[in-house]
Scaffold this active site. Structure first.
Site, PDB file in Angstrom:
ATOM      1  N   ASP A   1      -2.579   8.290  -1.789  1.00 21.81           N
ATOM      2  CA  ASP A   1      -3.888   8.944  -1.829  1.00 21.81           C
ATOM      3  C   ASP A   1      -4.290   9.424  -0.444  1.00 21.81           C
ATOM      4  OD1 ASP A   1      -4.183   6.456  -0.642  1.00 21.81           O
ATOM      5  OD2 ASP A   1      -6.176   6.124  -1.461  1.00 21.81           O
TER       6      ASP A   1
ATOM      7  N   GLY B   1       1.002   3.720   2.211  1.00 20.10           N
ATOM      8  CA  GLY B   1       1.293   4.328   3.506  1.00 20.10           C
ATOM      9  C   GLY B   1       0.309   5.407   3.898  1.00 20.10           C
ATOM     10  N   GLY B   2      -0.494   5.863   2.930  1.00 24.81           N
ATOM     11  CA  GLY B   2      -1.442   6.949   3.223  1.00 24.81           C
ATOM     12  C   GLY B   2      -2.393   6.579   4.360  1.00 24.81           C
ATOM     13  N   TYR B   3      -2.953   5.392   4.264  1.00 26.34           N
ATOM     14  CA  TYR B   3      -3.947   4.980   5.241  1.00 26.34           C
ATOM     15  C   TYR B   3      -3.364   4.968   6.664  1.00 26.34           C
ATOM     16  CZ  TYR B   3      -7.896   2.416   7.169  1.00 26.34           C
ATOM     17  OH  TYR B   3      -8.983   2.053   7.923  1.00 26.34           O
TER      18      TYR B   3
ATOM     19  N   ASP C   1      -7.982  -7.439   0.167  1.00 26.05           N
ATOM     20  CA  ASP C   1      -7.062  -7.637   1.292  1.00 26.05           C
ATOM     21  C   ASP C   1      -7.783  -7.193   2.542  1.00 26.05           C
ATOM     22  OD1 ASP C   1      -6.654  -4.613   0.778  1.00 26.05           O
ATOM     23  OD2 ASP C   1      -5.639  -4.983   2.683  1.00 26.05           O
TER      24      ASP C   1
ATOM     25  N   GLY D   1     -11.210   3.975   0.067  1.00 31.34           N
ATOM     26  CA  GLY D   1     -12.186   4.786   0.775  1.00 31.34           C
ATOM     27  C   GLY D   1     -13.499   4.098   1.070  1.00 31.34           C
TER      28      GLY D   1
ATOM     29  N   ASP E   1       0.863  -1.177   0.000  1.00 28.11           N
ATOM     30  CA  ASP E   1       0.000   0.000   0.000  1.00 28.11           C
ATOM     31  C   ASP E   1       0.900   1.229   0.000  1.00 28.11           C
ATOM     32  OD1 ASP E   1       0.983   0.294   2.542  1.00 28.11           O
ATOM     33  OD2 ASP E   1      -0.892  -0.096   3.563  1.00 28.11           O
TER      34      ASP E   1
END
Lengths: 380, 380
Positions: free
Chosen positions: A150, A98-100, A275, A225, A96
């Site tokens: 994002d 890393g934003g989340y 996932d 999202g 991913d």
């Protein structure tokens, strides 16, 4: 080496939008629909790489860029020759962006046009993630599939915020593609960028985001999202809307989803990749997903139940050990309990998508799904 | 089914008292000298039964009567058909008598002629362990080797206490043999009682205890009450004394020992069987025993060391994963670290006794031991 390709093998049978396909990467093939176990810091929690292959049959795993960037850090990963070499997983890896985690774990984060400033949740050190830097980090990790940087807005978000956030994500997406084009594959195999659709729970935004993303003509596309607290029906509605508005000839990845029935509903709406931490996290809490329903293994009722953990699963561990033994391990706080429950749940998730794939190819996915969902939801 | 037998294959070569032998039980053979991993509540901590066989090559494991009696309890174990069925371990199992845990873990213990009253460390419930009851419990657990119920006096103990304690242990031993003779093997295979020598650190008491024990003509004999805090040299001295005074044609088991060099010194003095929590407990703390010396895997120096965990060990895990990865797992608090370290340490202990056996058979154990001990002790 070659860019990721997707071969659609079956779709649109029995009125379902479910698809079966085959993704090819330089680290091997992935049969879809697929579930990807989460290996946060380069380890799928409580499971060896050998068990991932032999007992779980995982075809691809995830790594979290935020976690790997903080520990062991990019220097160590580069010295190792990438994450595959570092952790000994030689099949495909997706990271991913890393934003989340920056939004959910880090402290004092500040979003600017340039990127996100944040402090590490481990030692408070300050870091700046820009789209360009996040591409570089994922290059260094050596992921086969790299996710765009994002912003994932919370649910609910008002229209104005959702729109601004989506526009920022789109500008960042351009920068991600530009940076990836400027840089080379790090370890000799092709690293493929998937853009992410945002737009919160607004149909026009989601459609606009799908359009923006589709124009990138990426080798695969992701829906972000969702599964962030909205009602299940709303998640299904927006999954369907996004799937319809993303290219049919590329894999579609629904990020962070979900329960077994969420996955079947996602497949039914044209999703190819999933996932979620649920199988491992719930497993470590003694909550088992089985082919016969949900099991709270700590429950007294299993104390003398010497039937296999899951008689319906083909994997050795779930056949070899009994519910009574697994309950005992949880009650006595034995580490082996965490291992066996994690293997059970991940084996089950992989069995679920593999079995779904079989039914898609056989043309009876819809009727099978209708039969399965009540079984999967029942508490044993 | 048949009582345990012991075949002596080599002994007394190169001036050493080291022996190589073969124990036969109804659950299979054990090549000696042997180390027995400790599976406290029916699980060798952090390791699956498959890994115990494939990666560690364990030939026999231990269960703790005190722990198994409290959890899962005798009813569940009987319903399962014994511990082998319950935990899926089909090779030999030895259970201790529970005496050691009653004295080290339980609350409010009171020793009387009849037995020991104590309260559970888990829920405070009251229990009475008598020699007879402990035989019945071990019958129900289904151990292949049952240990006598003894009192293990602390170090140091004064002579008068040590003598009284030894005499009590001897009277209890008579009752253990009587109870075992009165009761039947529980699950169709033979359950074999090993008496335990006590006598603290007094030579005349140890000799008297060996004599008392030897007269029982048991199929194997154990040395208890050592490795309880006395100096290492004293432990070696009393190990030697006991080994000399116990039958040569029966296996000798030194309980709760020890470090790798303790084990080599024990073998050199005629010991055939060992058990200890050290490899698993230290492993979970990041302390590795390797063929090249001691490794504190949390140390920064391993951060970018991509050599195998232990290049000298034949097992897959220690070859497949690197020191850098294992260090990362410990630093990031990943459960997989506990598994890999436990497998490394147990593999090493089994490698150590297997290699010792090879040298005993080859006739060069003494010189090999002299070479190995400084290597095993060095900190890398």
């Amino acid at each position: 080496m070659a860019a990721l390709t997707f071969e659609l093998q079956a779709s649109g049978l029995q009125g379902s939008k479910a698809r079966a396909g085959k993704i090819r990467t330089d680290h091997g093939e992935i049969l879809t629909p697929i579930f990807m176990p989460v290996g946060t810091v380069g380890s799928v929690k409580a499971v060896t790489q050998q068990q991932l292959k032999q007992d779980i049959n995982a075809q691809i795993i995830l790594g979290n860029t935020y976690h790997l960037y903080l520990r062991p850090g990019i220097e160590v990963l580069e010295a190792a020759g990438g994450l595959h070499r570092f952790n000994g997983w030689d099949r495909p890896i997706l990271t991913d962006s890393g934003g989340y985690q920056v939004f959910s774990l880090a402290a004092n984060r500040k979003i600017k046009e340039e990127g996100v400033m944040f402090q590490s949740h481990i030692d408070g050190s300050r870091h700046l993630f820009t789209p360009e830097y996040v591409m570089d980090i994922q290059r260094a990790i050596g992921a086969d599939i790299i996710m765009a940087f994002d912003e994932c807005p919370p649910y609910p978000s008002d229209y104005s915020y959702a729109r601004k956030s989506m526009d920022l994500t789109h500008r960042w997406l351009n920068r991600c593609f530009e940076q990836l084009a400027r840089t080379e594959d790090k370890y000799g195999y092709t690293q493929n960028l998937f853009p992410i659709v945002q737009g919160s729970t607004y149909k026009d935004l989601r459609k606009a985001s799908c359009e923006f993303v589709a124009e990138k003509n990426a080798v695969g596309n992701a829906i972000g999202g969702l599964s962030v607290g909205e009602p299940e029906e709303m998640m299904y509605e927006f999954t369907e809307l996004c799937a319809e508005n993303l290219p049919a000839d590329k894999p579609r990845y629904l990020m962070g989803v979900g329960t077994p029935w969420n996955i079947l509903e996602g497949i039914d709406r044209g999703i190819d990749m999933f996932d979620c931490v649920m199988p491992t996290r719930n497993g470590r809490n003694g909550m088992l997903f089985t082919t016969q329903g949900l099991v709270n293994i700590r429950n007294k009722k299993w104390a003398a139940d010497f039937s296999p953990i899951d008689p319906g699963l083909p994997n050795e561990m779930s056949q070899y050990y009994t519910k009574a033994y697994l309950r005992h391990l949880f009650v006595a706080d034995e580490i082996l309990g965490l291992q066996l429950a994690s293997i059970q749940n991940l084996s089950f998730y992989l069995w679920l998508v593999t079995t779904a794939r079989g039914h898609i190819l056989a043309g009876d996915f819809s009727s099978w799904k209708q039969e399965m969902i009540p079984i999967l939801k029942q508490r044993l």
